[in-house]
Motif scaffolding. Sequence first.
Motif, PDB file in Angstrom:
ATOM      1  N   ILE A 141       0.852  -1.191   0.000  1.00 47.27           N
ATOM      2  CA  ILE A 141       0.000   0.000   0.000  1.00 47.27           C
ATOM      3  C   ILE A 141       0.886   1.240   0.000  1.00 47.27           C
ATOM      4  N   PRO A 142       0.819   2.092  -1.016  1.00 49.30           N
ATOM      5  CA  PRO A 142       1.619   3.313  -1.015  1.00 49.30           C
ATOM      6  C   PRO A 142       1.337   4.145   0.242  1.00 49.30           C
ATOM      7  N   VAL A 143       2.382   4.722   0.791  1.00 48.33           N
ATOM      8  CA  VAL A 143       2.260   5.467   2.047  1.00 48.33           C
ATOM      9  C   VAL A 143       2.143   6.960   1.738  1.00 48.33           C
ATOM     10  N   PRO A 144       1.095   7.620   2.223  1.00 45.75           N
ATOM     11  CA  PRO A 144       0.926   9.047   1.925  1.00 45.75           C
ATOM     12  C   PRO A 144       2.105   9.884   2.399  1.00 45.75           C
ATOM     13  N   GLY A 145       2.413  10.913   1.637  1.00 48.06           N
ATOM     14  CA  GLY A 145       3.495  11.810   2.023  1.00 48.06           C
ATOM     15  C   GLY A 145       3.245  12.489   3.353  1.00 48.06           C
ATOM     16  N   GLY A 146       1.959  12.686   3.703  1.00 48.31           N
ATOM     17  CA  GLY A 146       1.641  13.276   5.000  1.00 48.31           C
ATOM     18  C   GLY A 146       2.034  12.392   6.158  1.00 48.31           C
ATOM     19  N   VAL A 147       2.214  11.089   5.879  1.00 51.59           N
ATOM     20  CA  VAL A 147       2.718  10.169   6.895  1.00 51.59           C
ATOM     21  C   VAL A 147       4.241  10.159   6.878  1.00 51.59           C
ATOM     22  N   THR A 148       4.814   9.904   5.714  1.00 52.44           N
ATOM     23  CA  THR A 148       6.270   9.721   5.645  1.00 52.44           C
ATOM     24  C   THR A 148       7.025  10.977   6.076  1.00 52.44           C
ATOM     25  N   LYS A 149       6.487  12.142   5.724  1.00 46.20           N
ATOM     26  CA  LYS A 149       7.174  13.395   6.053  1.00 46.20           C
ATOM     27  C   LYS A 149       6.666  14.027   7.352  1.00 46.20           C
ATOM     28  N   GLY A 150       5.734  13.359   8.013  1.00 44.86           N
ATOM     29  CA  GLY A 150       5.254  13.874   9.286  1.00 44.86           C
ATOM     30  C   GLY A 150       6.376  13.956  10.315  1.00 44.86           C
ATOM     31  N   VAL A 151       6.332  14.984  11.126  1.00 45.27           N
ATOM     32  CA  VAL A 151       7.396  15.209  12.116  1.00 45.27           C
ATOM     33  C   VAL A 151       7.018  14.552  13.440  1.00 45.27           C
ATOM     34  N   VAL A 152       7.939  13.758  13.960  1.00 42.55           N
ATOM     35  CA  VAL A 152       7.718  13.053  15.222  1.00 42.55           C
ATOM     36  C   VAL A 152       7.824  14.041  16.373  1.00 42.55           C
ATOM     37  N   ARG A 153       6.834  14.015  17.260  1.00 45.67           N
ATOM     38  CA  ARG A 153       6.835  14.883  18.438  1.00 45.67           C
ATOM     39  C   ARG A 153       6.708  14.031  19.701  1.00 45.67           C
ATOM     40  N   LEU A 154       7.724  14.068  20.515  1.00 47.16           N
ATOM     41  CA  LEU A 154       7.763  13.335  21.784  1.00 47.16           C
ATOM     42  C   LEU A 154       7.850  14.350  22.913  1.00 47.16           C
ATOM     43  N   ALA A 155       7.070  14.130  23.977  1.00 47.29           N
ATOM     44  CA  ALA A 155       6.979  15.171  24.993  1.00 47.29           C
ATOM     45  C   ALA A 155       7.086  14.677  26.429  1.00 47.29           C
ATOM     46  N   ASP A 156       6.804  13.396  26.693  1.00 44.68           N
ATOM     47  CA  ASP A 156       6.683  12.928  28.073  1.00 44.68           C
ATOM     48  C   ASP A 156       7.858  12.015  28.429  1.00 44.68           C
ATOM     49  N   GLU A 157       8.709  12.488  29.319  1.00 47.49           N
ATOM     50  CA  GLU A 157       9.897  11.708  29.701  1.00 47.49           C
ATOM     51  C   GLU A 157       9.533  10.374  30.351  1.00 47.49           C
ATOM     52  N   ARG A 158       8.277  10.220  30.761  1.00 46.74           N
ATOM     53  CA  ARG A 158       7.878   8.953  31.381  1.00 46.74           C
ATOM     54  C   ARG A 158       7.902   7.803  30.376  1.00 46.74           C
ATOM     55  N   ARG A 159       8.013   8.116  29.092  1.00 42.99           N
ATOM     56  CA  ARG A 159       8.119   7.026  28.116  1.00 42.99           C
ATOM     57  C   ARG A 159       9.351   6.165  28.386  1.00 42.99           C
ATOM     58  N   PHE A 160      10.378   6.763  28.959  1.00 44.48           N
ATOM     59  CA  PHE A 160      11.607   6.001  29.219  1.00 44.48           C
ATOM     60  C   PHE A 160      11.449   5.011  30.364  1.00 44.48           C
ATOM     61  N   ASP A 161      10.345   5.104  31.096  1.00 45.90           N
ATOM     62  CA  ASP A 161      10.064   4.138  32.162  1.00 45.90           C
ATOM     63  C   ASP A 161       9.310   2.913  31.649  1.00 45.90           C
ATOM     64  N   VAL A 162       8.801   2.982  30.422  1.00 44.49           N
ATOM     65  CA  VAL A 162       8.063   1.855  29.845  1.00 44.49           C
ATOM     66  C   VAL A 162       9.071   0.796  29.395  1.00 44.49           C
ATOM     67  N   PRO A 163       8.912  -0.453  29.820  1.00 42.21           N
ATOM     68  CA  PRO A 163       9.853  -1.504  29.387  1.00 42.21           C
ATOM     69  C   PRO A 163       9.818  -1.684  27.869  1.00 42.21           C
ATOM     70  N   VAL A 164      10.989  -1.970  27.310  1.00 37.54           N
ATOM     71  CA  VAL A 164      11.123  -2.126  25.861  1.00 37.54           C
ATOM     72  C   VAL A 164      11.864  -3.425  25.556  1.00 37.54           C
ATOM     73  N   LEU A 165      11.375  -4.138  24.546  1.00 36.71           N
ATOM     74  CA  LEU A 165      12.095  -5.278  23.976  1.00 36.71           C
ATOM     75  C   LEU A 165      12.437  -4.934  22.541  1.00 36.71           C
ATOM     76  N   LEU A 166      13.709  -5.061  22.196  1.00 40.66           N
ATOM     77  CA  LEU A 166      14.144  -4.872  20.809  1.00 40.66           C
ATOM     78  C   LEU A 166      14.431  -6.238  20.212  1.00 40.66           C
ATOM     79  N   VAL A 167      13.614  -6.611  19.225  1.00 42.73           N
ATOM     80  CA  VAL A 167      13.812  -7.864  18.497  1.00 42.73           C
ATOM     81  C   VAL A 167      14.726  -7.572  17.310  1.00 42.73           C
ATOM     82  N   CYS A 168      15.833  -8.303  17.227  1.00 44.99           N
ATOM     83  CA  CYS A 168      16.869  -8.026  16.232  1.00 44.99           C
ATOM     84  C   CYS A 168      16.855  -9.118  15.164  1.00 44.99           C
ATOM     85  N   PRO A 169      16.202  -8.875  14.005  1.00 49.77           N
ATOM     86  CA  PRO A 169      16.155  -9.893  12.968  1.00 49.77           C
ATOM     87  C   PRO A 169      17.355  -9.830  12.017  1.00 49.77           C
TER      88      PRO A 169
END
Length: 224
Positions: A141-169
Amino acid sequence: MDILLIAGLWLDGSAWDDVVPALEARGHRPVPITLPSQGAATLDDQVAAVLAAVDAASGNPMVVGHSAACTLAWLAADARPERVAKVVCIGGFPAADGQPYADFFELKDGVMPFPGWGPFEGPDSADLDDEARRAFAAAAIPVPGGVTKGVVRLADERRFDVPVLLVCPEFTPAQAEEWMAAGDVPELAKAGRLDLVDLDSGHWPMITKPAVLAGLLADAAPES
């Protein structure tokens, strides 16, 4: 546990069709998310779809992002740090604040079509046979430019408290650790609880190793 599944670029919720039954067999409730991807859809629209799934989940869900959608999973943790039990990143890394979401390939008529297999030759696609490649390209499915060029906005430092698993394929945990140490993956480098697991596959393990991937996800799910 509810496990929200977000596939990467050019894919919809059907990408997880072979993963879902294995997760259900382990007692989980997998929820594949098909993102808004038509016409003038934007990154904000896709984030809103993910957050709607988080808000609708029973209990605190685990949010799984594949490839570019690792950023969507991380944006969910940023917007709902008290609701997201865990983030799983498969074959990708969250973009940092202020970066474009997925400005990787040229737009044509306002969308980013699947560019063919040339850019993915090597470890990314080595385990995809000809039939799988044809099926992927036909369904992409072609991805709209409004998605691909959208700017990521992160604001809440509490995200770093959420556990993360990185799966490395298609890369190894050691390589990922090197990239983090070099400052190339700043968001995961700051994660307070980060685990890495190796997966012997190419970039699309939901297609080539669905049972193995489902097992990793099931094992990673926190006790609900």
